[in-house]
Design a protein around this motif. Structure first.
Motif, PDB file in Angstrom:
ATOM      1  N   VAL A  12      -4.613  -4.290  -6.763  1.00 18.18           N
ATOM      2  CA  VAL A  12      -3.961  -3.343  -5.860  1.00 18.18           C
ATOM      3  C   VAL A  12      -4.839  -2.107  -5.651  1.00 18.18           C
ATOM      4  O   VAL A  12      -5.001  -1.640  -4.527  1.00 18.18           O
ATOM      5  CB  VAL A  12      -2.567  -2.952  -6.394  1.00 18.18           C
ATOM      6  CG1 VAL A  12      -1.932  -1.876  -5.530  1.00 18.18           C
ATOM      7  CG2 VAL A  12      -1.664  -4.172  -6.449  1.00 18.18           C
ATOM      8  N   THR A  83      -0.182   2.353  -6.287  1.00 17.36           N
ATOM      9  CA  THR A  83      -0.412   1.175  -7.128  1.00 17.36           C
ATOM     10  C   THR A  83       0.859   0.807  -7.874  1.00 17.36           C
ATOM     11  O   THR A  83       1.257  -0.364  -7.908  1.00 17.36           O
ATOM     12  CB  THR A  83      -1.559   1.436  -8.119  1.00 17.36           C
ATOM     13  OG1 THR A  83      -2.744   1.702  -7.390  1.00 17.36           O
ATOM     14  CG2 THR A  83      -1.779   0.243  -9.034  1.00 17.36           C
ATOM     15  N   LEU A  86       3.431  -0.509  -5.172  1.00 20.26           N
ATOM     16  CA  LEU A  86       3.134  -1.793  -4.535  1.00 20.26           C
ATOM     17  C   LEU A  86       3.068  -2.962  -5.515  1.00 20.26           C
ATOM     18  O   LEU A  86       3.184  -4.114  -5.103  1.00 20.26           O
ATOM     19  CB  LEU A  86       1.839  -1.695  -3.734  1.00 20.26           C
ATOM     20  CG  LEU A  86       1.923  -0.766  -2.521  1.00 20.26           C
ATOM     21  CD1 LEU A  86       0.562  -0.645  -1.864  1.00 20.26           C
ATOM     22  CD2 LEU A  86       2.959  -1.260  -1.533  1.00 20.26           C
ATOM     23  N   MET A  87       2.867  -2.680  -6.785  1.00 19.47           N
ATOM     24  CA  MET A  87       2.859  -3.770  -7.768  1.00 19.47           C
ATOM     25  C   MET A  87       4.235  -4.413  -7.896  1.00 19.47           C
ATOM     26  O   MET A  87       4.358  -5.544  -8.344  1.00 19.47           O
ATOM     27  CB  MET A  87       2.400  -3.270  -9.129  1.00 19.47           C
ATOM     28  CG  MET A  87       0.910  -3.173  -9.240  1.00 19.47           C
ATOM     29  SD  MET A  87       0.324  -2.566 -10.823  1.00 19.47           S
ATOM     30  CE  MET A  87       1.472  -3.182 -11.979  1.00 19.47           C
ATOM     31  N   MET A  93       1.693  -8.402  -3.236  1.00 16.81           N
ATOM     32  CA  MET A  93       0.813  -9.086  -4.184  1.00 16.81           C
ATOM     33  C   MET A  93       0.382 -10.445  -3.630  1.00 16.81           C
ATOM     34  O   MET A  93      -0.768 -10.844  -3.782  1.00 16.81           O
ATOM     35  CB  MET A  93       1.519  -9.266  -5.535  1.00 16.81           C
ATOM     36  CG  MET A  93       1.747  -7.976  -6.291  1.00 16.81           C
ATOM     37  SD  MET A  93       0.251  -7.020  -6.582  1.00 16.81           S
ATOM     38  CE  MET A  93      -0.668  -8.122  -7.593  1.00 16.81           C
ATOM     39  N   ILE A  96      -2.412  -9.844  -1.076  1.00 16.39           N
ATOM     40  CA  ILE A  96      -3.708  -9.554  -1.700  1.00 16.39           C
ATOM     41  C   ILE A  96      -4.321 -10.831  -2.287  1.00 16.39           C
ATOM     42  O   ILE A  96      -5.504 -11.113  -2.088  1.00 16.39           O
ATOM     43  CB  ILE A  96      -3.559  -8.473  -2.789  1.00 16.39           C
ATOM     44  CG1 ILE A  96      -3.282  -7.129  -2.128  1.00 16.39           C
ATOM     45  CG2 ILE A  96      -4.803  -8.387  -3.643  1.00 16.39           C
ATOM     46  CD1 ILE A  96      -3.075  -6.009  -3.096  1.00 16.39           C
TER      47      ILE A  96
END
Length: 138
Positions: A12, A83, A86-87, A93, A96
């Protein structure tokens, strides 16, 4: 989350460091609101939290930062908060991870397909995942 916890923040942060170039008042306020709403605001380093709070007040007065070091510190604080925010998003995720897999395969695909590829990888049991699918290629 099925991705190892030690790998998720690095993925991230790498994405955010490439994406965030300019830190504005609107960005800081929206990141702060979202972090408070999701309950991750209190996990942020207290010094960075204070920096973000002080910068909101400073920028609301119409002033601006001129120091490159201060701007870099603000950028790092915003990246740390984002971070943590968004985790928690499986969709992000998956995006990404899907983009990493597509890059490793040398394919260009749409965002929806990247999310689908990432979700498929996340749903695959760890013993069946290929190691080379997520190797760092930058």
């Amino acid at each position: 989350m099925l991705i190892p916890p030690e790998e998720a923040p690095a993925l991230v942060m790498e994405f955010l460091e490439r994406s965030i170039k300019v830190v504005s008042l609107q960005l800081i306020i929206s990141v702060r609101r979202r972090a408070i709403r999701l309950g991750v605001w209190w996990r942020v380093n207290p010094l960075r939290r204070g920096l973000l709070e002080a910068s909101i007040q400073y920028l609301r007065r119409g002033l601006r930062f001129r120091s490159p070091r201060a701007l870099e510190m603000l950028r790092e604080a915003v990246i740390e908060v984002l971070t943590l925010v968004l985790m928690r998003s499986v969709r992000f995720m998956a995006f990404i991870i899907g983009s990493r897999i597509a890059r490793a395969l040398g394919r260009v695909v749409r965002a929806v397909e990247l999310i689908a590829i990432g979700i498929q990888w996340l749903n695959t049991p760890p013993e069946y995942r290929t190691r080379h699918a997520l190797e760092m290629q930058s």
